[in-house]
Design an enzyme around this catalytic site. Structure first.
Site, PDB file in Angstrom:
ATOM      1  CB  CYS A  35      -9.370  -3.905 -32.295  1.00  0.00           C
ATOM      2  SG  CYS A  35      -8.293  -4.424 -33.630  1.00  0.00           S
ATOM      3  CD  GLU A  36     -11.278  -2.937 -26.137  1.00  0.00           C
ATOM      4  OE1 GLU A  36     -11.642  -1.830 -25.689  1.00  0.00           O
ATOM      5  OE2 GLU A  36     -11.998  -3.948 -26.135  1.00  0.00           O
TER       6      GLU A  36
ATOM      7  N   GLY B 267       0.769  -1.242   0.000  1.00  0.00           N
ATOM      8  CA  GLY B 267       0.000   0.000   0.000  1.00  0.00           C
ATOM      9  C   GLY B 267       0.795   1.284   0.000  1.00  0.00           C
TER      10      GLY B 267
ATOM     11  N   GLY C 227       4.880  -4.205  -2.686  1.00  0.00           N
ATOM     12  CA  GLY C 227       5.136  -4.599  -4.068  1.00  0.00           C
ATOM     13  C   GLY C 227       5.502  -3.367  -4.883  1.00  0.00           C
ATOM     14  NE  ARG C 228       0.942   0.837  -6.159  1.00  0.00           N
ATOM     15  CZ  ARG C 228       0.094   0.442  -7.106  1.00  0.00           C
ATOM     16  NH1 ARG C 228       0.299   0.799  -8.344  1.00  0.00           N
ATOM     17  NH2 ARG C 228      -0.971  -0.273  -6.802  1.00  0.00           N
TER      18      ARG C 228
ATOM     19  NE  ARG D  84      -0.675   0.553 -12.119  1.00  0.00           N
ATOM     20  CZ  ARG D  84      -0.693   1.848 -11.914  1.00  0.00           C
ATOM     21  NH1 ARG D  84      -0.050   2.657 -12.725  1.00  0.00           N
ATOM     22  NH2 ARG D  84      -1.342   2.345 -10.901  1.00  0.00           N
TER      23      ARG D  84
ATOM     24  CD  GLU E 118       1.493  -9.494   2.963  1.00  0.00           C
ATOM     25  OE1 GLU E 118       0.527  -8.853   2.507  1.00  0.00           O
ATOM     26  OE2 GLU E 118       1.366 -10.617   3.451  1.00  0.00           O
TER      27      GLU E 118
ATOM     28  CE1 TYR F   7      -6.908  -0.797 -11.429  1.00  0.00           C
ATOM     29  CE2 TYR F   7      -4.648  -0.716 -12.219  1.00  0.00           C
ATOM     30  CZ  TYR F   7      -5.667  -1.380 -11.566  1.00  0.00           C
ATOM     31  OH  TYR F   7      -5.431  -2.626 -11.042  1.00  0.00           O
TER      32      TYR F   7
HETATM   33  C1  PLP Z   1      -1.354  -6.505  -3.787  1.00  0.00           C
HETATM   34  C2  PLP Z   1      -0.965  -6.925  -2.414  1.00  0.00           C
HETATM   35  C3  PLP Z   1       0.213  -6.463  -1.840  1.00  0.00           C
HETATM   36  C4  PLP Z   1       1.116  -5.472  -2.505  1.00  0.00           C
HETATM   37  O1  PLP Z   1       0.503  -4.273  -2.763  1.00  0.00           O
HETATM   38  P1  PLP Z   1       1.303  -3.014  -3.319  1.00  0.00           P
HETATM   39  O2  PLP Z   1       0.263  -2.005  -3.551  1.00  0.00           O
HETATM   40  O3  PLP Z   1       1.977  -3.469  -4.563  1.00  0.00           O
HETATM   41  O4  PLP Z   1       2.282  -2.633  -2.265  1.00  0.00           O
HETATM   42  C5  PLP Z   1       0.547  -6.934  -0.590  1.00  0.00           C
HETATM   43  N1  PLP Z   1      -0.245  -7.808   0.072  1.00  0.00           N
HETATM   44  C6  PLP Z   1      -1.388  -8.272  -0.458  1.00  0.00           C
HETATM   45  C7  PLP Z   1      -2.202  -9.243   0.311  1.00  0.00           C
HETATM   46  C8  PLP Z   1      -1.795  -7.845  -1.714  1.00  0.00           C
HETATM   47  O5  PLP Z   1      -2.943  -8.294  -2.232  1.00  0.00           O
END
Ligand code: PLP
Length: 428
Positions: free
Chosen positions: A342-343, A231, A275-276, A311, A273, A315
């Site tokens: 074709c979108e 997040g 990611g982004r 994306r 956790e 979005y």
């Molecule tokens: C998608 C997700 C993440 C990573 O989210 P980011 O926005 O990429 O930081 C972590 N934990 C869970 C359970 C997720 O579904």
């Protein structure tokens, strides 16, 4: 922060001489420094660990690189678990934060030594039936409901989200799990996505720390870790400011000292956790202008499409674009930069002011290291691109080859049509 590509125009030209566009390029140096800064920001917590959200960039080379930096892996599907195991994840290195989980995935996760993060109270019985026991170490996902709002207006809507357990359910889940032999408990929540603010984690931490104290008091369950999940956002737009990870770590530290330490719970490990935040800025999509079209608007057609990066289409997400070699030229042309689907939503940029683009120019689409390639698909029969890693020493490594028609047709291999296809001169 991210308006300057991590690769020079000259170097990129050399790379494209060897690897045809489009492709994803990742920056090893940036990735490593970023992970180190995160770990440094949470070094006050001896048990801290980042479990990289595999879904953001599910490439074993990137995962191994992060694993070598001390990260674990956050998975939510069978293939993510398989990848994590293949790159060396051992007992405790995987957080399985899934939802609507198929039985075989719980079984695989359990056998891979993953810590299971239960999304729902009913999954207790489901898990027990599936794997024949309740693990000693287990986590539950919390959903407080309502609206989660921060002072700068950033908000998200947990009350509308399918994830997690209610306050009452999580207490009940802890009691049941404890009665079935669980000894080490974790709490997890993910309440807002892509938060470009230093406030999110400390606010979330405060909620989860209070909950931990209450749950330990109410149920006697020993809380061992609190998982702040993903997040933390990144500044996709040039005018946005990046988060200050040191300040975020410090904010969580203060909440920890204020809430957990006085409750005698100062031994709890903090997990993330992300990611982004980890990979987003350290990957870009490299594509070439192949057409200039002048109708009611000015269009630049590139050789990537929404299948390579969903994306913007999905979005309306902004991704900064650099026309390589023209960094210092004025942005005095207004373009829609489009792919070949074709979108009509297959547009990487709409009404974007850019330097004049000529056919053959290389475009770098920024901040696509997370949820970029990963969200790729095959609509219109489009093939997924290659992924390349720019190593710290400046060399480039192919870390995933591009898909070929043969890959695309592979799932027809038991049908008569496959014979016809495999005789086609383009089949390879
Ligand atoms: C998608 C997700 C993440 C990573 O989210 P980011 O926005 O990429 O930081 C972590 N934990 C869970 C359970 C997720 O579904």
């Amino acid at each position: 922060m991210s308006t300057v590509p991590f690769v020079s125009a000259a170097r990129l030209k050399e790379i494209t001489d060897r690897y045809p566009t489009p492709f994803y390029l990742y920056d090893e140096k940036g990735l490593k420094e970023n992970v180190r800064a995160l770990q440094e920001a949470f070094s006050w917590n001896p048990g801290f660990r980042e479990f990289f959200a595999v879904k953001a960039t599910p490439n074993p080379f990137i995962m191994k690189l992060l694993g070598d930096c001390g990260c674990g892996y956050d998975c939510s599907s069978l293939t993510e678990l398989m990848l994590s195991k293949a790159v060396g994840a051992k007992e405790g290195d995987i957080m399985f934060s899934s939802n609507d989980t198929p039985a075989e995935e719980f079984l695989y996760a359990s056998e891979a030594g993953a810590v299971i993060n239960l999304d729902d109270i009913t999954h207790i019985g489901f898990l027990e039936e599936t794997i024949g026991k309740i693990p000693r170490r287990i986590s539950c996902r919390f959903n407080p409901g309502g609206i989660f709002q921060m002072s700068n207006g950033i908000m998200d809507n947990p009350g509308d989200a399918k994830y997690g357990m209610t306050r009452q359910q999580i207490a009940e889940a802890f009691r049941i799990l404890k009665s079935k032999g669980a000894e080490e408990f974790g709490i997890h929540a993910f309440l807002a996505s892509n938060t470009v603010t230093d406030e999110y984690y400390p606010r979330l931490a405060e909620i989860l720390f209070r909950l931990a104290v209450e749950l330990q008091n109410e149920t006697g369950a020993k809380v061992c870790f609190i998982n702040l999940s993903g997040g933390i956002g990144i500044p996709y737009r040039p005018e946005e400011k990046p988060c200050n990870i040191q300040a975020i770590g410090e904010g969580v530290h203060q909440a920890y000292d204020r809430i957990l330490v006085p409750a005698g719970m100062g031994d709890i490990s903090i997990f993330t956790e992300l990611g982004r935040y980890i990979t987003g800025p350290f990957g870009c999509l490299v594509t070439k202008a192949i057409h200039e079209k002048h109708i009611h608007k000015e269009y630049i057609g590139v050789d990537a499409c929404a299948c390579n990066l969903m994306r913007p289409a999905m979005y309306g997400a902004y991704h900064h674009i650099t026309v390589m070699g023209k960094e210092d030229e004025p942005g005095d042309h207004k373009y829609d930069v489009v792919g070949s689907l074709c979108e009509n939503n297959d547009k990487f940029a709409i009404d974007r002011m850019l330097p004049e683009i000529k056919t053959g120019d290389l475009l770098v689409i920024h901040d696509t290291g997370a949820h970029g390639f990963a969200m790729g698909y095959n609509y219109n029969g489009k093939l997924k691109s290659a992924e390349l890693l720019l190593r710290e020493d400046g060399s480039v490594e192919l870390i995933r080859r591009a898909e070929t028609p043969k890959d695309y047709f592979a799932t027809f291999d038991s049908f008569p049509v496959y014979e016809k296809l495999s005789e086609d001169p383009c089949f390879s």
